[in-house]
Design a protein around this motif. Sequence first.
Motif, PDB file in Angstrom:
ATOM      1  N   CYS A 121     -95.999  15.340 121.660  1.00 24.11           N
ATOM      2  CA  CYS A 121     -95.762  13.910 121.642  1.00 24.11           C
ATOM      3  C   CYS A 121     -94.290  13.640 121.311  1.00 24.11           C
ATOM      4  CB  CYS A 121     -96.661  13.254 120.603  1.00 24.11           C
ATOM      5  SG  CYS A 121     -96.362  11.505 120.364  1.00 24.11           S
ATOM      6  N   GLU A 149     -92.992  10.927 120.167  1.00 22.32           N
ATOM      7  CA  GLU A 149     -92.786  10.023 119.040  1.00 22.32           C
ATOM      8  C   GLU A 149     -92.139  10.793 117.896  1.00 22.32           C
ATOM      9  OE1 GLU A 149     -93.510   6.838 119.088  1.00 22.32           O
ATOM     10  OE2 GLU A 149     -93.266   6.283 116.989  1.00 22.32           O
ATOM     11  N   CYS A 159     -93.998  12.896 115.027  1.00 19.73           N
ATOM     12  CA  CYS A 159     -95.389  13.164 115.405  1.00 19.73           C
ATOM     13  C   CYS A 159     -95.524  14.612 115.840  1.00 19.73           C
ATOM     14  CB  CYS A 159     -95.830  12.228 116.530  1.00 19.73           C
ATOM     15  SG  CYS A 159     -97.561  12.462 116.979  1.00 19.73           S
ATOM     16  N   GLU A 177     -98.437  15.850 117.095  1.00 20.86           N
ATOM     17  CA  GLU A 177     -99.588  15.967 117.979  1.00 20.86           C
ATOM     18  C   GLU A 177     -99.175  16.519 119.337  1.00 20.86           C
ATOM     19  OE1 GLU A 177    -102.889  15.105 117.300  1.00 20.86           O
ATOM     20  OE2 GLU A 177    -102.141  15.038 115.257  1.00 20.86           O
ATOM     21  N   CYS A 224     -99.047  11.815 122.523  1.00 18.04           N
ATOM     22  CA  CYS A 224    -100.447  11.957 122.148  1.00 18.04           C
ATOM     23  C   CYS A 224    -101.125  10.627 122.479  1.00 18.04           C
ATOM     24  CB  CYS A 224    -100.589  12.295 120.653  1.00 18.04           C
ATOM     25  SG  CYS A 224    -100.086  10.963 119.534  1.00 18.04           S
ATOM     26  N   HIS A 258     -99.944   7.482 120.473  1.00 21.18           N
ATOM     27  CA  HIS A 258     -98.632   6.910 120.742  1.00 21.18           C
ATOM     28  C   HIS A 258     -98.391   6.627 122.223  1.00 21.18           C
ATOM     29  CE1 HIS A 258     -97.610   8.981 116.768  1.00 21.18           C
ATOM     30  NE2 HIS A 258     -97.512   7.688 116.557  1.00 21.18           N
TER      31      HIS A 258
HETATM   32 ZN   LIG Z   1     -97.890  10.978 118.759  1.00 25.93          ZN
END
Ligand SMILES: [Zn+2]
Length: 73
Positions: free
Chosen positions: A20, A22, A25, A27, A45, A48
């Motif tokens: 991800c 972001e 993050c 993920e 992810c 987001h």
């Molecule tokens: Zn994320």
Amino acid sequence: MSITNHSSAPGANVHFEHYCEEPGCKEWGGFGNSPSKAIPVRWWCWEHFPHKTYEQEQALRRKLEAAEMGAPN
Ligand SMILES: [Zn+2]
């Protein structure tokens, strides 16, 4: 022409790792989006992913809220 470049050739690794995007993050970025073929796909992810429908966004919020209330601490 000889076929000697399979796995080590640049471009062979189509399935590169994409988490991800972001900041902060960790993920896995399982949801990609690209506005056109000329633009590289960006990955997020599900939480987001900025291209969810309104209904999907609401469903995610309810899920997150439920998880927060059920958390032991
Ligand atoms: Zn994320």
